[in-house]
Design a protein around this motif. Structure first.
Motif, PDB file in Angstrom:
ATOM      1  N   PRO A  60       6.856  20.316   1.275  1.00 32.53           N
ATOM      2  CA  PRO A  60       7.089  19.600   0.015  1.00 32.53           C
ATOM      3  C   PRO A  60       8.437  18.888  -0.024  1.00 32.53           C
ATOM      4  CG  PRO A  60       6.164  21.776  -0.406  1.00 32.53           C
ATOM      5  CD  PRO A  60       6.491  21.727   1.053  1.00 32.53           C
ATOM      6  N   SER A  61       9.425  19.398   0.710  1.00 34.36           N
ATOM      7  CA  SER A  61      10.738  18.743   0.739  1.00 34.36           C
ATOM      8  C   SER A  61      10.648  17.365   1.391  1.00 34.36           C
ATOM      9  CB  SER A  61      11.752  19.605   1.494  1.00 34.36           C
ATOM     10  OG  SER A  61      11.985  20.817   0.812  1.00 34.36           O
ATOM     11  N   PHE A  62       9.781  17.244   2.390  1.00 30.18           N
ATOM     12  CA  PHE A  62       9.579  15.934   3.015  1.00 30.18           C
ATOM     13  C   PHE A  62       8.986  14.950   2.019  1.00 30.18           C
ATOM     14  CE2 PHE A  62       6.327  13.130   4.883  1.00 30.18           C
ATOM     15  CZ  PHE A  62       7.156  12.268   5.597  1.00 30.18           C
ATOM     16  N   ILE A  63       7.995  15.400   1.261  1.00 32.57           N
ATOM     17  CA  ILE A  63       7.353  14.521   0.296  1.00 32.57           C
ATOM     18  C   ILE A  63       8.330  14.126  -0.801  1.00 32.57           C
ATOM     19  CG2 ILE A  63       5.482  14.330  -1.382  1.00 32.57           C
ATOM     20  CD1 ILE A  63       4.661  14.279   1.581  1.00 32.57           C
ATOM     21  N   ALA A  64       9.140  15.071  -1.254  1.00 36.05           N
ATOM     22  CA  ALA A  64      10.123  14.758  -2.291  1.00 36.05           C
ATOM     23  C   ALA A  64      11.108  13.702  -1.805  1.00 36.05           C
ATOM     24  CB  ALA A  64      10.864  16.025  -2.700  1.00 36.05           C
ATOM     25  N   ARG A  65      11.501  13.816  -0.547  1.00 36.60           N
ATOM     26  CA  ARG A  65      12.430  12.837   0.019  1.00 36.60           C
ATOM     27  C   ARG A  65      11.767  11.474   0.144  1.00 36.60           C
ATOM     28  NH1 ARG A  65      17.205  13.424   2.755  1.00 36.60           N
ATOM     29  NH2 ARG A  65      17.814  11.675   4.080  1.00 36.60           N
ATOM     30  N   ALA A  66      10.525  11.466   0.620  1.00 36.02           N
ATOM     31  CA  ALA A  66       9.806  10.203   0.770  1.00 36.02           C
ATOM     32  C   ALA A  66       9.554   9.543  -0.584  1.00 36.02           C
ATOM     33  CB  ALA A  66       8.489  10.440   1.498  1.00 36.02           C
ATOM     34  N   ALA A  67       9.211  10.353  -1.594  1.00 38.31           N
ATOM     35  CA  ALA A  67       8.911   9.811  -2.919  1.00 38.31           C
ATOM     36  C   ALA A  67      10.129   9.165  -3.558  1.00 38.31           C
ATOM     37  CB  ALA A  67       8.364  10.909  -3.823  1.00 38.31           C
TER      38      ALA A  67
ATOM     39  N   GLY B 225       0.790  -1.226   0.000  1.00 36.99           N
ATOM     40  CA  GLY B 225       0.000   0.000   0.000  1.00 36.99           C
ATOM     41  C   GLY B 225       0.819   1.271   0.000  1.00 36.99           C
ATOM     42  N   SER B 226       2.143   1.150   0.102  1.00 34.51           N
ATOM     43  CA  SER B 226       2.972   2.353   0.210  1.00 34.51           C
ATOM     44  C   SER B 226       2.905   3.201  -1.053  1.00 34.51           C
ATOM     45  CB  SER B 226       4.426   1.961   0.508  1.00 34.51           C
ATOM     46  OG  SER B 226       4.929   1.091  -0.494  1.00 34.51           O
ATOM     47  N   GLU B 227       2.790   2.573  -2.218  1.00 37.94           N
ATOM     48  CA  GLU B 227       2.712   3.342  -3.464  1.00 37.94           C
ATOM     49  C   GLU B 227       1.414   4.143  -3.528  1.00 37.94           C
ATOM     50  OE1 GLU B 227       3.303   0.919  -6.871  1.00 37.94           O
ATOM     51  OE2 GLU B 227       5.361   0.346  -6.314  1.00 37.94           O
ATOM     52  N   ARG B 228       0.320   3.588  -3.024  1.00 34.88           N
ATOM     53  CA  ARG B 228      -0.952   4.303  -3.041  1.00 34.88           C
ATOM     54  C   ARG B 228      -0.899   5.511  -2.112  1.00 34.88           C
ATOM     55  NH1 ARG B 228      -6.399   4.390  -1.141  1.00 34.88           N
ATOM     56  NH2 ARG B 228      -5.856   3.261   0.759  1.00 34.88           N
ATOM     57  N   ILE B 229      -0.268   5.343  -0.957  1.00 33.09           N
ATOM     58  CA  ILE B 229      -0.117   6.458  -0.034  1.00 33.09           C
ATOM     59  C   ILE B 229       0.708   7.565  -0.672  1.00 33.09           C
ATOM     60  CG2 ILE B 229       0.921   7.180   2.155  1.00 33.09           C
ATOM     61  CD1 ILE B 229       0.234   4.409   3.265  1.00 33.09           C
ATOM     62  N   MET B 230       1.816   7.183  -1.299  1.00 26.38           N
ATOM     63  CA  MET B 230       2.684   8.177  -1.907  1.00 26.38           C
ATOM     64  C   MET B 230       1.992   8.878  -3.074  1.00 26.38           C
ATOM     65  SD  MET B 230       5.368   9.754  -1.387  1.00 26.38           S
ATOM     66  CE  MET B 230       5.707   8.688   0.016  1.00 26.38           C
ATOM     67  N   ALA B 231       1.175   8.136  -3.817  1.00 22.46           N
ATOM     68  CA  ALA B 231       0.447   8.739  -4.934  1.00 22.46           C
ATOM     69  C   ALA B 231      -0.490   9.831  -4.435  1.00 22.46           C
ATOM     70  CB  ALA B 231      -0.331   7.669  -5.694  1.00 22.46           C
ATOM     71  N   PHE B 232      -1.139   9.591  -3.297  1.00 23.94           N
ATOM     72  CA  PHE B 232      -2.027  10.611  -2.734  1.00 23.94           C
ATOM     73  C   PHE B 232      -1.239  11.828  -2.279  1.00 23.94           C
ATOM     74  CE2 PHE B 232      -3.794  12.444   1.201  1.00 23.94           C
ATOM     75  CZ  PHE B 232      -4.961  13.008   0.681  1.00 23.94           C
ATOM     76  N   MET B 233      -0.105  11.593  -1.607  1.00 29.57           N
ATOM     77  CA  MET B 233       0.647  12.699  -1.021  1.00 29.57           C
ATOM     78  C   MET B 233       1.356  13.547  -2.074  1.00 29.57           C
ATOM     79  SD  MET B 233       2.136  10.921   2.455  1.00 29.57           S
ATOM     80  CE  MET B 233       2.694  12.473   3.140  1.00 29.57           C
ATOM     81  N   THR B 234       1.653  12.962  -3.220  1.00 23.77           N
ATOM     82  CA  THR B 234       2.323  13.728  -4.273  1.00 23.77           C
ATOM     83  C   THR B 234       1.338  14.315  -5.273  1.00 23.77           C
ATOM     84  OG1 THR B 234       2.676  11.665  -5.519  1.00 23.77           O
ATOM     85  CG2 THR B 234       4.486  12.422  -4.117  1.00 23.77           C
ATOM     86  N   ALA B 235       0.073  13.960  -5.164  1.00 23.27           N
ATOM     87  CA  ALA B 235      -0.936  14.510  -6.064  1.00 23.27           C
ATOM     88  C   ALA B 235      -1.248  15.964  -5.687  1.00 23.27           C
ATOM     89  CB  ALA B 235      -2.215  13.675  -6.012  1.00 23.27           C
ATOM     90  N   ASN B 236      -1.807  16.689  -6.597  1.00 29.67           N
ATOM     91  CA  ASN B 236      -2.252  18.077  -6.372  1.00 29.67           C
ATOM     92  C   ASN B 236      -1.155  18.999  -5.846  1.00 29.67           C
ATOM     93  OD1 ASN B 236      -4.817  16.143  -5.237  1.00 29.67           O
ATOM     94  ND2 ASN B 236      -5.257  17.567  -6.907  1.00 29.67           N
ATOM     95  N   PRO B 237       0.025  18.994  -6.464  1.00 33.12           N
ATOM     96  CA  PRO B 237       1.077  19.906  -5.983  1.00 33.12           C
ATOM     97  C   PRO B 237       0.701  21.374  -6.138  1.00 33.12           C
ATOM     98  CG  PRO B 237       1.669  18.973  -8.107  1.00 33.12           C
ATOM     99  CD  PRO B 237       0.447  18.237  -7.653  1.00 33.12           C
TER     100      PRO B 237
END
Length: 250
Positions: free
Chosen positions: A160-167, A102-114
């Motif tokens: 956004p830097s956190f999300i970029a690192r996580a992605a 499920g990690s890819e689905r979580i990341m897809a949500f968090m990186t959507a709508n920048p």
């Protein structure tokens, strides 16, 4: 958890406080109302050190309760350093194996709508698409505590830097988490959602080999966001465990 705020613990905090515990709920760096890390420092060590800094403000051992990313920070704080400062550890749907289907689905949500959202209703639409099993609130105004206004648009609260690192999966994991788990001496509870795509049954079983004193509770009808999906059942499970292994000083 990653992408969550302290408000996710509101009901649980009130339940534990009513039992006599002193409860502190906080936003991780880069989340909620906490500051964004200079130079984008979102290594697991940084989150761990933040937890330690809060622990140092107390003059007695503490109980750590953390979900997902917060659980990783709590696990490192309990297994690296002054282990005697942790009275009990509760991890919510996270083990040293941090990746699941499920990690890819979580990341897809968090990186959507920048580009953010025009209003809170657009943000509510995004949440409803991500969590279709959750009843949609009649008034989405409560979402505002998870949003920040920037450049005339509403954006999720996180850096956004956190999300970029996580992605990019640039976290300092290696073998640190299993090693930290083996060093935990405090009573430990793992709360897993039975519909979780992050912590699978075999992950929970492996966890108990790393921390032999650990107990596992499975919450029915809950996914990775256990407290949000089944808050009452979750709160009852946590309070029952803590009352047994680390009762409040009334």
């Amino acid at each position: 958890g990653g992408g969550q705020t302290r408000h996710a613990w509101g009901a649980t905090a009130r339940m534990l406080a009513a039992l006599g515990y002193h409860v502190l709920s906080l936003d991780l760096r880069g989340h909620g109302d906490s500051g964004w890390a200079p130079q984008g420092d979102y290594d697991f060590s940084a989150f761990r050190d933040d937890v330690r800094a809060v622990m140092d403000g107390f003059h007695r051992p503490v109980i750590l309760v953390g979900a997902s990313l917060g659980g990783i920070a709590a696990l490192l704080a309990a297994g690296e350093g002054s282990r005697e400062k942790v009275r009990a550890l509760v991890l919510v749907d996270i083990t040293p194996k941090v990746a699941g289907p499920g990690s890819e689905r979580i990341m897809a949500f968090m990186t959507a709508n920048p580009e953010g959202f025009a209003d809170v209703h657009e943000a509510a639409d995004a949440v409803a698409g991500y969590l279709p099993h959750r009843p949609r609130p009649k008034d989405p105004a409560g979402l505002m505590k998870n949003l920040r206004s920037r450049d005339g648009r509403l954006h999720w609260h996180w850096d956004p830097s956190f999300i970029a690192r996580a992605a990019s999966n640039r976290f300092d994991v290696d073998d640190r988490l299993p090693k930290a788990a083996r060093n935990v001496i405090a009573p430990t509870l793992l709360v897993r959602g039975d519909e979780s795509e992050i912590v699978l049954p075999e992950d929970a079983e492996a966890f108990t080999t790393l921390i032999p004193q650990a107990e596992v509770v499975v919450v029915r009808g809950a996914g990775h966001m256990v407290a949000g999906d089944q808050n009452t059942v979750f709160g009852d499970a946590v309070s029952a465990y803590l009352n047994r292994v680390a009762p409040p000083d009334l």
